[in-house]
Design a protein around this motif. Structure first.
Motif, PDB file in Angstrom:
ATOM      1  N   ASP A  23     -17.793   0.604   8.086  1.00 40.81           N
ATOM      2  CA  ASP A  23     -16.301  -0.064   8.096  1.00 40.81           C
ATOM      3  C   ASP A  23     -15.772   0.800   7.066  1.00 40.81           C
ATOM      4  OD1 ASP A  23     -13.876  -0.955   8.460  1.00 40.81           O
ATOM      5  OD2 ASP A  23     -14.427  -3.009   8.098  1.00 40.81           O
ATOM      6  N   LEU A  24     -14.996   1.745   7.219  1.00 38.02           N
ATOM      7  CA  LEU A  24     -14.262   2.667   6.368  1.00 38.02           C
ATOM      8  C   LEU A  24     -13.050   2.046   5.717  1.00 38.02           C
ATOM      9  CD1 LEU A  24     -14.910   6.054   7.764  1.00 38.02           C
ATOM     10  CD2 LEU A  24     -16.127   5.035   6.075  1.00 38.02           C
ATOM     11  N   VAL A  25     -12.434   1.019   6.295  1.00 35.53           N
ATOM     12  CA  VAL A  25     -11.199   0.476   5.866  1.00 35.53           C
ATOM     13  C   VAL A  25     -11.224   0.099   4.528  1.00 35.53           C
ATOM     14  CG1 VAL A  25      -9.560  -1.103   6.432  1.00 35.53           C
ATOM     15  CG2 VAL A  25     -10.190   0.188   8.292  1.00 35.53           C
ATOM     16  N   PRO A  26     -12.137  -0.730   4.189  1.00 32.98           N
ATOM     17  CA  PRO A  26     -12.244  -1.232   2.888  1.00 32.98           C
ATOM     18  C   PRO A  26     -12.280  -0.317   1.949  1.00 32.98           C
ATOM     19  CG  PRO A  26     -13.571  -2.598   4.238  1.00 32.98           C
ATOM     20  CD  PRO A  26     -13.245  -1.352   5.099  1.00 32.98           C
ATOM     21  N   LEU A  27     -13.119   0.876   2.185  1.00 35.08           N
ATOM     22  CA  LEU A  27     -13.413   1.889   1.141  1.00 35.08           C
ATOM     23  C   LEU A  27     -12.089   2.653   0.797  1.00 35.08           C
ATOM     24  CD1 LEU A  27     -16.787   3.319   2.513  1.00 35.08           C
ATOM     25  CD2 LEU A  27     -16.270   2.154   0.452  1.00 35.08           C
ATOM     26  N   LEU A  28     -11.121   2.769   1.925  1.00 33.93           N
ATOM     27  CA  LEU A  28      -9.977   3.563   1.766  1.00 33.93           C
ATOM     28  C   LEU A  28      -8.898   2.801   1.303  1.00 33.93           C
ATOM     29  CD1 LEU A  28      -9.731   5.196   5.429  1.00 33.93           C
ATOM     30  CD2 LEU A  28     -10.306   6.249   3.067  1.00 33.93           C
ATOM     31  N   LEU A  29      -8.818   1.337   0.862  1.00 29.08           N
ATOM     32  CA  LEU A  29      -7.875   0.749   0.392  1.00 29.08           C
ATOM     33  C   LEU A  29      -7.584   1.035  -1.082  1.00 29.08           C
ATOM     34  CD1 LEU A  29      -8.805  -2.892   1.726  1.00 29.08           C
ATOM     35  CD2 LEU A  29      -6.624  -1.701   2.356  1.00 29.08           C
ATOM     36  N   PRO A  30      -8.268   1.044  -1.930  1.00 26.78           N
ATOM     37  CA  PRO A  30      -8.153   1.536  -3.322  1.00 26.78           C
ATOM     38  C   PRO A  30      -7.222   3.052  -2.938  1.00 26.78           C
ATOM     39  CG  PRO A  30     -10.097   0.663  -3.134  1.00 26.78           C
ATOM     40  CD  PRO A  30      -9.805   0.983  -1.931  1.00 26.78           C
ATOM     41  N   LEU A  31      -7.643   3.928  -2.162  1.00 28.71           N
ATOM     42  CA  LEU A  31      -7.176   5.219  -2.183  1.00 28.71           C
ATOM     43  C   LEU A  31      -5.616   5.083  -1.611  1.00 28.71           C
ATOM     44  CD1 LEU A  31     -10.060   7.246  -0.867  1.00 28.71           C
ATOM     45  CD2 LEU A  31      -9.178   7.159  -3.213  1.00 28.71           C
ATOM     46  N   VAL A  32      -5.475   4.128  -0.616  1.00 28.39           N
ATOM     47  CA  VAL A  32      -4.122   4.044  -0.136  1.00 28.39           C
ATOM     48  C   VAL A  32      -3.216   3.338  -0.880  1.00 28.39           C
ATOM     49  CG1 VAL A  32      -3.054   2.773   1.885  1.00 28.39           C
ATOM     50  CG2 VAL A  32      -5.033   4.122   2.473  1.00 28.39           C
ATOM     51  N   ALA A  34      -3.148   3.354  -4.140  1.00 30.62           N
ATOM     52  CA  ALA A  34      -3.095   4.333  -5.265  1.00 30.62           C
ATOM     53  C   ALA A  34      -1.904   5.295  -4.719  1.00 30.62           C
ATOM     54  CB  ALA A  34      -4.394   5.056  -5.772  1.00 30.62           C
ATOM     55  N   ALA A  35      -2.073   5.837  -3.620  1.00 25.77           N
ATOM     56  CA  ALA A  35      -1.266   6.948  -3.056  1.00 25.77           C
ATOM     57  C   ALA A  35       0.138   6.096  -2.998  1.00 25.77           C
ATOM     58  CB  ALA A  35      -1.871   7.507  -1.921  1.00 25.77           C
ATOM     59  N   ALA A  36       0.275   4.992  -2.496  1.00 24.35           N
ATOM     60  CA  ALA A  36       1.388   4.289  -2.266  1.00 24.35           C
ATOM     61  C   ALA A  36       2.160   4.144  -3.590  1.00 24.35           C
ATOM     62  CB  ALA A  36       1.074   2.977  -1.536  1.00 24.35           C
ATOM     63  N   MET A  37       1.362   3.765  -4.474  1.00 21.74           N
ATOM     64  CA  MET A  37       2.245   3.626  -5.914  1.00 21.74           C
ATOM     65  C   MET A  37       2.969   4.743  -6.629  1.00 21.74           C
ATOM     66  SD  MET A  37       2.004   0.299  -6.201  1.00 21.74           S
ATOM     67  CE  MET A  37       2.321   0.027  -4.620  1.00 21.74           C
ATOM     68  N   LEU A  38       2.326   5.957  -6.166  1.00 24.85           N
ATOM     69  CA  LEU A  38       2.764   7.051  -6.707  1.00 24.85           C
ATOM     70  C   LEU A  38       4.200   7.426  -6.655  1.00 24.85           C
ATOM     71  CD1 LEU A  38       2.421   9.648  -8.256  1.00 24.85           C
ATOM     72  CD2 LEU A  38       1.795  10.942  -6.387  1.00 24.85           C
ATOM     73  N   PRO A  39       4.941   7.318  -5.424  1.00 21.56           N
ATOM     74  CA  PRO A  39       6.362   7.521  -5.368  1.00 21.56           C
ATOM     75  C   PRO A  39       7.047   6.298  -6.094  1.00 21.56           C
ATOM     76  CG  PRO A  39       5.432   7.020  -3.036  1.00 21.56           C
ATOM     77  CD  PRO A  39       4.409   7.226  -4.052  1.00 21.56           C
ATOM     78  N   LEU A  40       6.710   5.136  -5.963  1.00 22.88           N
ATOM     79  CA  LEU A  40       7.178   4.043  -6.571  1.00 22.88           C
ATOM     80  C   LEU A  40       7.260   4.273  -8.282  1.00 22.88           C
ATOM     81  CD1 LEU A  40       5.918   0.912  -4.616  1.00 22.88           C
ATOM     82  CD2 LEU A  40       7.987   2.150  -4.652  1.00 22.88           C
ATOM     83  N   ILE A  41       6.264   4.699  -8.656  1.00 19.78           N
ATOM     84  CA  ILE A  41       6.163   4.704 -10.312  1.00 19.78           C
ATOM     85  C   ILE A  41       6.845   5.910 -10.680  1.00 19.78           C
ATOM     86  CG2 ILE A  41       4.674   5.286 -12.154  1.00 19.78           C
ATOM     87  CD1 ILE A  41       2.498   3.657 -10.509  1.00 19.78           C
ATOM     88  N   GLY A  42       6.908   7.006  -9.939  1.00 25.00           N
ATOM     89  CA  GLY A  42       7.840   8.331 -10.153  1.00 25.00           C
ATOM     90  C   GLY A  42       7.145   9.226 -10.879  1.00 25.00           C
ATOM     91  N   SER A  43       6.623   8.905 -12.170  1.00 26.03           N
ATOM     92  CA  SER A  43       6.078   9.731 -13.204  1.00 26.03           C
ATOM     93  C   SER A  43       4.507   9.990 -12.727  1.00 26.03           C
ATOM     94  CB  SER A  43       6.094   9.470 -14.469  1.00 26.03           C
ATOM     95  OG  SER A  43       5.317  10.121 -15.386  1.00 26.03           O
ATOM     96  N   THR A  44       4.171  11.214 -12.687  1.00 24.02           N
ATOM     97  CA  THR A  44       2.642  11.435 -12.456  1.00 24.02           C
ATOM     98  C   THR A  44       1.843  11.151 -13.344  1.00 24.02           C
ATOM     99  OG1 THR A  44       3.511  13.401 -10.935  1.00 24.02           O
ATOM    100  CG2 THR A  44       1.063  13.100 -11.610  1.00 24.02           C
ATOM    101  N   SER A  45       2.368  11.523 -14.834  1.00 24.81           N
ATOM    102  CA  SER A  45       1.415  11.295 -15.790  1.00 24.81           C
ATOM    103  C   SER A  45       1.213   9.769 -16.024  1.00 24.81           C
ATOM    104  CB  SER A  45       2.021  11.624 -17.161  1.00 24.81           C
ATOM    105  OG  SER A  45       3.248  11.331 -17.344  1.00 24.81           O
ATOM    106  N   THR A  46       2.187   8.895 -15.857  1.00 26.38           N
ATOM    107  CA  THR A  46       1.891   7.596 -15.779  1.00 26.38           C
ATOM    108  C   THR A  46       1.257   6.970 -14.773  1.00 26.38           C
ATOM    109  OG1 THR A  46       4.433   7.477 -16.781  1.00 26.38           O
ATOM    110  CG2 THR A  46       3.617   5.322 -15.812  1.00 26.38           C
ATOM    111  N   TRP A  47       1.382   7.585 -13.550  1.00 26.19           N
ATOM    112  CA  TRP A  47       0.699   7.042 -12.371  1.00 26.19           C
ATOM    113  C   TRP A  47      -0.842   7.159 -12.774  1.00 26.19           C
ATOM    114  CZ3 TRP A  47      -2.397  10.098  -9.075  1.00 26.19           C
ATOM    115  CH2 TRP A  47      -2.911   9.262  -8.048  1.00 26.19           C
ATOM    116  N   VAL A  48      -1.268   8.370 -13.349  1.00 26.75           N
ATOM    117  CA  VAL A  48      -2.392   8.706 -13.707  1.00 26.75           C
ATOM    118  C   VAL A  48      -2.980   7.696 -14.759  1.00 26.75           C
ATOM    119  CG1 VAL A  48      -4.110  10.555 -14.692  1.00 26.75           C
ATOM    120  CG2 VAL A  48      -2.411  11.121 -12.819  1.00 26.75           C
ATOM    121  N   THR A  49      -2.428   7.505 -15.820  1.00 22.82           N
ATOM    122  CA  THR A  49      -2.534   6.558 -16.903  1.00 22.82           C
ATOM    123  C   THR A  49      -2.997   5.520 -16.091  1.00 22.82           C
ATOM    124  OG1 THR A  49      -1.287   7.885 -18.380  1.00 22.82           O
ATOM    125  CG2 THR A  49      -2.111   5.490 -19.008  1.00 22.82           C
TER     126      THR A  49
END
Length: 330
Positions: A23-32, A34-49
């Motif tokens: 079941d690949l869905v659980p493995l993809l949850l953290p990636l999904v 993290a990707a969803a939070m990037l536009p909400l946070i705005g700053s790439t450096s803050t998102w990486v931190t």
């Protein structure tokens, strides 16, 4: 010559054995997430931190929770006293780190590790030994009875906390980071804390070793076989009680390792830290599935991500973010 009639093959002989699906869905949850939070946070450096901070925090939570999910998955024991091993491991580490203060304060990674390594080993050894006593005295009489397990292990946690108060006092004890692990690696606008890198490395090593032992060694095979058919394994001459005791001690030792890592992360320890962390640990193993090491690993990362991203975006929801995640998963 007469033709020999073809003998039909046995039904199902040529059919391949069914393969277990992944079941690949659980493995993809953290990636999904993290990707969803990037536009909400705005700053790439803050998102990486924030993402690195989440991974480091998740690894520490996983180390503490893995022992508990192992004990339940392999032994069917609900140990609500697991927090005692976390707190004891953190306190035992001070017995090494305080006398070795010159090594801890030295601006040398090797000297710092020379102090941290024996502290971690002693914490694991003492927590594992406490797990031996805990299992023999408290849990052995209540195998198979979950209600009694909950009551008696909660009592063990309270006794352990009060013993720590009696020995070390009620004050919070500072546990500063070694000098070489302070500060951050600077990559452009991105700052990554040095200790978080170490925490991620230790967490990944622990995860790899646990999976390797359970799936690629004779001991792991015997433990898993004992869970499925205890009588058959005992008939082959193996003592399941000793194997399960070893599992309990290993889980307790991992809790002790997690205790010292969390203490260094917070840079302080206190007697009630184990009880405080138990809520977080149980959320992780409920999300990941009781008894699943892989699920515990993913659950710990998700909980840490929600805590860090939620604390940055909506600080008022940070306190209940993990509860909301657990409700959503359930």
């Amino acid at each position: 010559m007469t033709d020999v009639p073809d003998i039909p093959a046995p039904v199902g002989a040529a059919e391949p054995l069914p393969q277990a699906g992944h079941d690949l869905v659980p493995l993809l949850l953290p990636l999904v997430l993290a990707a969803a939070m990037l536009p909400l946070i705005g700053s790439t450096s803050t998102w990486v931190t924030l993402t690195v901070a989440s991974l480091a925090m998740g690894m520490m939570i996983f180390i503490m929770a893995s022992g508990l999910t192992l004990v339940f998955g392999l032994m069917d024991v609900l140990n609500f006293g697991h927090g005692a091993f976390i707190a004891v491991g953190a306190y035992v580490a001070t017995l090494v780190l305080m006398p070795m203060a010159p090594y801890v304060q030295a601006d040398s990674l090797w000297l710092n590790l020379a102090a941290l390594a024996p502290a971690a080993l002693l914490s694991m050894a003492v927590s594992g030994a406490l797990g031996l006593v805990f299992e023999r005295v408290l849990i052995l009489p209540v195998y198979g009875n979950h209600l009694k397990q909950i009551l008696i292990t909660m009592g063990g946690l309270i006794v352990a906390e009060q013993a720590l108060y009696a020995l070390w006092g009620p004050e919070r004890i500072p546990l500063p980071l070694p000098a070489s692990l302070r500060g951050s690696f600077i990559l452009g606008d991105i700052a990554i804390a040095k200790y978080r890198v170490l925490a991620m490395a230790v967490g990944l090593v622990v995860f790899g070793l646990v999976v390797l032992v359970l799936n690629r060694t004779k001991i792991g095979l015997l433990i898993r076989a004992g869970v499925e058919n205890r009588e058959m394994v005992e008939a082959l001459g193996y003592r399941i009680k000793r194997l399960f005791l070893g599992v309990f001690m290993a889980g307790s030792a991992l809790a002790g390792l997690g205790g010292i890592m969390w203490g260094l992360y917070r840079e302080e320890i206190h007697a009630a830290m184990g009880g405080d962390l138990m809520v977080l640990v149980f959320i992780v193993i409920i999300i990941g599935g009781l008894g699943s090491i892989g699920g515990c690993f993913i659950g710990a990362i998700l909980v840490a991500m929600i805590a860090n991203y939620g604390g940055f975006l909506v600080p008022k929801l940070a306190l209940v973010s993990n509860i909301l995640l657990m409700v959503a998963i359930l």
